[in-house]
Design an enzyme around this catalytic site. Structure first.
Site, short mmCIF file in Angstrom:
data_model
loop_
_atom_site.label_atom_id
_atom_site.label_comp_id
_atom_site.label_asym_id
_atom_site.label_seq_id
_atom_site.Cartn_x
_atom_site.Cartn_y
_atom_site.Cartn_z
CG ASP A 69 -8.23 -4.46 1.45
OD1 ASP A 69 -9.17 -3.95 2.07
OD2 ASP A 69 -8.14 -4.42 0.21
CE1 TYR B 5 -3.64 -2.48 0.49
CE2 TYR B 5 -4.66 -0.43 1.20
CZ TYR B 5 -4.78 -1.74 0.78
OH TYR B 5 -6.01 -2.28 0.65
CG ASP C 141 -13.83 -6.68 1.85
OD1 ASP C 141 -13.59 -5.91 2.80
OD2 ASP C 141 -14.30 -6.29 0.76
CG ASP D 166 -2.45 -20.17 -1.36
OD1 ASP D 166 -1.92 -20.14 -0.21
OD2 ASP D 166 -1.98 -20.87 -2.29
CE LYS E 5 1.52 -17.77 -2.60
NZ LYS E 5 0.61 -18.94 -2.71
#
Ligand code: IPM
Ligand code: MG
Length: 358
Positions: free
Chosen positions: A248, A141, A252, A224, A192
């Site tokens: 983020d 970001y 959601d 994942d 990851k």
């Protein structure tokens, strides 16, 4: 001492849902002795339209000087053509960065009354109570360099940089371990590390920090797999800690386990407990101004503000109980409405919560 709250409604449904939160705060001041004062300011697209910038100096100064910030949402299609650096989202990101709000707490809690509103089977989500701890001021970001450049063959190439320093990883790790310690003592760090060096370091630092928390069980999961496990068996998680971008996305996803993204509050904290409080959902321009938005995520964000910044745990619990009570009474905004329930607009929902406080 009177605490100052900066109120930044922003754009779209931000305006309506923050209005309900202000009503709630006013009621807490009037009837429950909460010693606060509020001041409103512009942020996001509303600020661009009025002043040409998504984070006017006046807004930033107010946010810095306030004890807590209440934010609605930013963004909308009318500002999408702007350069990324000038968009409404920069107002929000600028506040996070300037106020050093590195620790973003996003609780995904299923109210039992909403078990059937989730798109997942009730038995998969019943009793769900996850705390997602998202790092908020680093990662791709904010990483440099970033941009779009033109290659020698005149093709354009977009690039961003995922970057985390050890100290950034360590401080969010400590926040997450401290939270896990007060809950079920299970922390899952999401990365990851099989592909990205940046998150390989993340894993190494988390493991090192875990030595100071022998009472907390640390596990690691690739992002994942975590995304998959969240819909397969979400109750395996207690506290999750992850970087800005993965957080983020996963927050959601986790919100839908609770029935609606309209239910999830958040707190973004600095090292001293100062915080900005906002629903995790966006400005939802498609339903803005129609009095159909769900204000509960924002009202629950007020509860988080009471708990984390204003040190009013009892009032926080009172707000949360009031939300539970209105759900018992059958009030439902469109996003959580199911057969036989009482359809409520944002205003009616806000009024019902306030009535249930007493
Ligand atoms: C969130 C939002 C923001 C983010 C946007 C509006 C910049 O999606 O708070 O989750 O990406 O962090
Ligand atoms: Mg988001």
């Amino acid at each position: 001492m009177t605490k100052k709250i900066a109120v930044l409604p922003g754009d779209g449904i931000g305006v309506e849902i923050v209005a309900e939160a202000v009503k709630l705060l006013e009621c807490l001041r009037r009837d429950f002795g909460l010693d606060i004062e509020m001041e409103q300011a512009l942020v996001g697209g509303a600020a661009i339209d009025a002043t040409g910038t998504p984070l006017p100096d006046k807004t930033l100064a107010l946010a810095k000087q306030a004890d807590a910030v209440l934010l609605g949402a930013v963004g909308g299609p009318q500002w999408e053509a702007l350069d990324i650096a000038a968009r409404p989202e920069k107002g929000l990101l600028g506040l996070r960065k300037e106020l050093n709000l590195f620790a973003n707490l996003r609780p995904a809690v299923l109210y039992p009354q909403l078990a059937s509103a989730s798109t997942l089977k009730p038995e998969v989500v019943a009793g769900l109570d996850i705390m997602i701890v998202r790092e908020l001021t680093g990662d791709i970001y904010f990483g440099q360099p970033r941009g779009v450049r033109t290659l020698p063959n005149s093709e354009r190439e977009g690039f961003n940089t995922m970057v985390y320093s050890e100290s950034e990883i360590e401080r969010i790790g400590r926040v997450a371990f401290d939270i896990a310690r007060k809950r079920n003592k299970k922390l899952c760090s999401v990365d990851k590390a099989n592909v990205l060096e940046c998150t390989e370091l993340w894993r190494e630092v988390m493991t090192r920090v875990s030595k100071d928390y022998p009472d907390v069980t640390l596990t690691h999961m690739y992002v994942d797999n975590a995304a998959m496990q969240l819909v397969r068996a979400p109750k395996q998680f207690d506290v999750m800690v992850t970087g800005n971008m993965f957080g983020d996305i996963l927050s959601d996803e986790a919100s839908m386990l609770t029935g609606s993204i309209g239910m999830l509050p958040s707190a973004s904290l600095d090292a001293n407990g100062k915080g900005m409080y906002e629903p995790i959902h966006g400005s939802a321009p498609d339903i803005a101004g129609k009095n159909v938005a769900n204000p509960l995520a924002t009202l629950l964000s007020v509860a988080m503000m009471l708990r984390y910044t204003l040190q009013q745990a009892e009032l926080a619990a009172r707000v949360e109980r009031a939300v539970s009570r209105v759900l018992d009474q059958g009030y439902r905004t469109a996003d959580i409405h199911t057969e036989g329930m009482r359809k409520a607009g944002a205003k009616e929902m806000g009024d019902a919560v306030i009535a249930a406080l007493h």
